[in-house]
Design a protein around this motif. Structure first.
Motif, mmCIF file in Angstrom:
data_model
loop_
_atom_site.group_PDB
_atom_site.id
_atom_site.type_symbol
_atom_site.label_atom_id
_atom_site.label_comp_id
_atom_site.label_asym_id
_atom_site.label_seq_id
_atom_site.Cartn_x
_atom_site.Cartn_y
_atom_site.Cartn_z
ATOM 1 N N GLU A 131 -23.659 3.069 10.719
ATOM 2 C CA GLU A 131 -24.279 4.366 10.478
ATOM 3 C C GLU A 131 -25.372 4.238 9.404
ATOM 4 O OE1 GLU A 131 -20.834 4.620 12.634
ATOM 5 O OE2 GLU A 131 -20.931 3.868 10.574
ATOM 6 N N SER A 132 -26.352 5.131 9.465
ATOM 7 C CA SER A 132 -27.489 5.033 8.542
ATOM 8 C C SER A 132 -27.735 6.303 7.730
ATOM 9 C CB SER A 132 -28.768 4.675 9.318
ATOM 10 O OG SER A 132 -29.021 5.638 10.330
ATOM 11 N N SER A 133 -26.895 7.315 7.883
ATOM 12 C CA SER A 133 -27.094 8.556 7.131
ATOM 13 C C SER A 133 -25.744 9.184 6.785
ATOM 14 C CB SER A 133 -27.934 9.547 7.936
ATOM 15 O OG SER A 133 -27.198 10.036 9.041
ATOM 16 N N PRO A 134 -25.681 9.963 5.690
ATOM 17 C CA PRO A 134 -24.434 10.649 5.323
ATOM 18 C C PRO A 134 -23.952 11.604 6.408
ATOM 19 C CG PRO A 134 -25.974 10.640 3.484
ATOM 20 C CD PRO A 134 -26.729 10.145 4.673
ATOM 21 N N GLU A 135 -24.884 12.181 7.166
ATOM 22 C CA GLU A 135 -24.516 13.099 8.248
ATOM 23 C C GLU A 135 -23.714 12.393 9.335
ATOM 24 O OE1 GLU A 135 -27.609 14.818 5.865
ATOM 25 O OE2 GLU A 135 -27.548 12.895 6.927
ATOM 26 N N GLU A 136 -24.067 11.144 9.620
ATOM 27 C CA GLU A 136 -23.328 10.381 10.628
ATOM 28 C C GLU A 136 -21.900 10.088 10.172
ATOM 29 O OE1 GLU A 136 -25.520 7.192 12.897
ATOM 30 O OE2 GLU A 136 -26.993 7.538 11.292
ATOM 31 N N LEU A 137 -21.715 9.913 8.864
ATOM 32 C CA LEU A 137 -20.377 9.631 8.340
ATOM 33 C C LEU A 137 -19.430 10.820 8.491
ATOM 34 C CD1 LEU A 137 -21.119 7.614 5.063
ATOM 35 C CD2 LEU A 137 -20.419 6.737 7.308
ATOM 36 N N GLN A 138 -19.969 11.995 8.730
ATOM 37 C CA GLN A 138 -19.119 13.159 8.954
ATOM 38 C C GLN A 138 -18.460 13.096 10.339
ATOM 39 O OE1 GLN A 138 -22.180 16.252 7.907
ATOM 40 N NE2 GLN A 138 -20.620 16.933 6.444
ATOM 41 N N LYS A 139 -18.953 12.195 11.187
ATOM 42 C CA LYS A 139 -18.403 12.040 12.534
ATOM 43 C C LYS A 139 -17.624 10.733 12.686
ATOM 44 C CE LYS A 139 -22.271 14.629 14.546
ATOM 45 N NZ LYS A 139 -23.417 14.572 15.501
ATOM 46 N N GLN A 140 -18.173 9.645 12.123
ATOM 47 C CA GLN A 140 -17.525 8.343 12.282
ATOM 48 C C GLN A 140 -18.043 7.356 11.250
ATOM 49 O OE1 GLN A 140 -18.638 7.033 16.228
ATOM 50 N NE2 GLN A 140 -20.662 6.353 15.559
ATOM 51 N N ALA A 141 -17.298 6.269 11.090
ATOM 52 C CA ALA A 141 -17.712 5.166 10.220
ATOM 53 C C ALA A 141 -17.249 3.867 10.860
ATOM 54 C CB ALA A 141 -17.121 5.317 8.819
ATOM 55 N N THR A 142 -18.179 2.939 11.130
ATOM 56 C CA THR A 142 -17.847 1.662 11.778
ATOM 57 C C THR A 142 -18.507 0.503 11.039
ATOM 58 O OG1 THR A 142 -19.707 1.988 13.310
ATOM 59 C CG2 THR A 142 -17.520 2.642 14.080
ATOM 60 N N VAL A 143 -17.718 -0.510 10.765
ATOM 61 C CA VAL A 143 -18.238 -1.694 10.080
ATOM 62 C C VAL A 143 -18.964 -2.575 11.085
ATOM 63 C CG1 VAL A 143 -17.629 -3.776 8.767
ATOM 64 C CG2 VAL A 143 -16.398 -1.630 8.369
ATOM 65 N N ARG A 144 -20.120 -3.085 10.710
ATOM 66 C CA ARG A 144 -20.894 -3.989 11.569
ATOM 67 C C ARG A 144 -20.158 -5.321 11.670
ATOM 68 N NH1 ARG A 144 -25.408 -5.603 9.440
ATOM 69 N NH2 ARG A 144 -26.490 -5.862 11.422
ATOM 70 N N SER A 145 -19.824 -5.718 12.880
ATOM 71 C CA SER A 145 -19.028 -6.934 13.076
ATOM 72 C C SER A 145 -19.765 -8.188 12.600
ATOM 73 C CB SER A 145 -18.649 -7.087 14.560
ATOM 74 O OG SER A 145 -19.821 -7.124 15.367
ATOM 75 N N SER A 146 -21.084 -8.206 12.734
ATOM 76 C CA SER A 146 -21.849 -9.402 12.380
ATOM 77 C C SER A 146 -21.918 -9.635 10.875
ATOM 78 C CB SER A 146 -23.274 -9.299 12.940
ATOM 79 O OG SER A 146 -23.927 -8.136 12.456
ATOM 80 N N VAL A 147 -21.652 -8.607 10.072
ATOM 81 C CA VAL A 147 -21.743 -8.748 8.621
ATOM 82 C C VAL A 147 -20.404 -9.090 7.985
ATOM 83 C CG1 VAL A 147 -21.193 -6.379 7.859
ATOM 84 C CG2 VAL A 147 -22.919 -7.701 6.627
ATOM 85 N N LEU A 148 -19.333 -8.993 8.748
ATOM 86 C CA LEU A 148 -17.988 -9.117 8.184
ATOM 87 C C LEU A 148 -17.748 -10.474 7.526
ATOM 88 C CD1 LEU A 148 -15.276 -7.799 7.735
ATOM 89 C CD2 LEU A 148 -14.560 -8.604 9.998
ATOM 90 N N GLU A 149 -18.142 -11.566 8.176
ATOM 91 C CA GLU A 149 -17.891 -12.900 7.629
ATOM 92 C C GLU A 149 -18.604 -13.099 6.291
ATOM 93 O OE1 GLU A 149 -17.953 -17.603 9.085
ATOM 94 O OE2 GLU A 149 -18.988 -16.064 10.258
ATOM 95 N N VAL A 150 -19.860 -12.651 6.227
ATOM 96 C CA VAL A 150 -20.618 -12.757 4.981
ATOM 97 C C VAL A 150 -19.982 -11.900 3.892
ATOM 98 C CG1 VAL A 150 -22.802 -12.135 3.875
ATOM 99 C CG2 VAL A 150 -22.806 -13.380 6.039
#
Length: 262
Positions: A131-150
């Motif tokens: 997500e890229s805005s606070p408004e989107e977080l009011q609906k959902q929040a998802t971690v980017r899979s490609s960034v997890l290892e780093v």
């Protein structure tokens, strides 16, 4: 043959000296030990054969006829050349194996890129979350899979604080659940108390200044500009190429691309 062996051993010793001079962590000790083994076996393969074998060849030559001596001598020279070539090839294969370039681990890359910095602050939106805005977080929040290892490697090495501007308490809960679901709180060194929330963008800037990190990572160019004179290093994450605003500010399309993990 003896001269060639000496030259090859000399080259190996020079390469050993160069390898030792370039050691930068304890993982290189194994490479040096392997190299020492390689040099030992190379010496065994390249050392000239002993005297008794040459004495036996001379006695055989003395009891043979001229034609037989010549034929036997030619065959011996040919066989000796083949054996020498085979030994040289095996020795070179051993050396090449131990001198293959060693790819650094992601953990080593993280430490090098962060210049041994021990405290890092990082925005969630646009960096860790899809997500890229606070408004989107009011609906959902998802971690980017490609960034997890780093992200997990950073938590192993650094004191990491994640932070974000949210519009309500439910958004905070969604973010914490998303991080927990991917194992950030169990696999790495991150704890929930180090995930900070504020009600404004300027609040995030205040968090960073209070924590005084070695690095701050953000997707908001305005925040990056405001903090440039207070923070040692910053990374601006943006899908668009931007001009470098200060010598201590770096940029990359994503956090994982900055560390070269994809």
């Amino acid at each position: 043959m003896a001269e060639s062996s000496k030259e090859q051993l000399l080259q190996l010793l020079k390469r050993l000296s160069h390898t030792i001079s370039n050691i930068y962590d304890t993982h290189s000790i194994g490479a040096v030990a392997g190299l020492a083994i390689a040099i030992f076996f190379t010496w065994r393969l390249l050392r000239p054969s002993g005297g008794p074998q040459r004495m036996q060849q001379k006695r055989q030559a003395a009891t043979s006829s001229g034609h037989e001596v010549s034929t036997h001598s030619d065959a011996s020279i040919l066989a000796s050349g083949v054996c020498s070539s085979s030994a040289d090839s095996r020795a070179q294969n051993v050396v090449d194996k131990f001198f293959q370039p060693v790819k650094p681990t992601l953990g080593q890359i993280v430490r090098q890129k962060l210049s041994e910095g021990r405290k890092v602050t990082c925005r969630l939106l646009g960096v860790i979350l899809n997500e890229s805005s606070p408004e989107e977080l009011q609906k959902q929040a998802t971690v980017r899979s490609s960034v997890l290892e780093v992200l997990l490697e950073i938590t192993k090495f650094c004191d990491l604080y994640l932070m974000e501007h949210v519009l309500d308490d439910e958004s905070e809960k969604r973010v914490l659940v998303a991080l927990e679901d991917v194992g950030v709180f169990t696999s790495g060194g991150l704890v929930k108390d180090k995930v900070l929330f504020c009600s404004t963008e300027n609040g995030r800037s205040s968090f960073v200044r209070q924590l005084e990190p070695d690095w701050h990572i953000d997707s908001n160019q305005q925040i990056i500009s405001q903090l440039a004179r207070f923070i040692k290093y910053q990374l601006h994450v943006s899908p668009f190429r931007t001009e470098r605003t200060a010598a201590n500010v770096f940029s990359a399309p994503s956090l994982e691309q900055f560390f070269g993990s994809i």
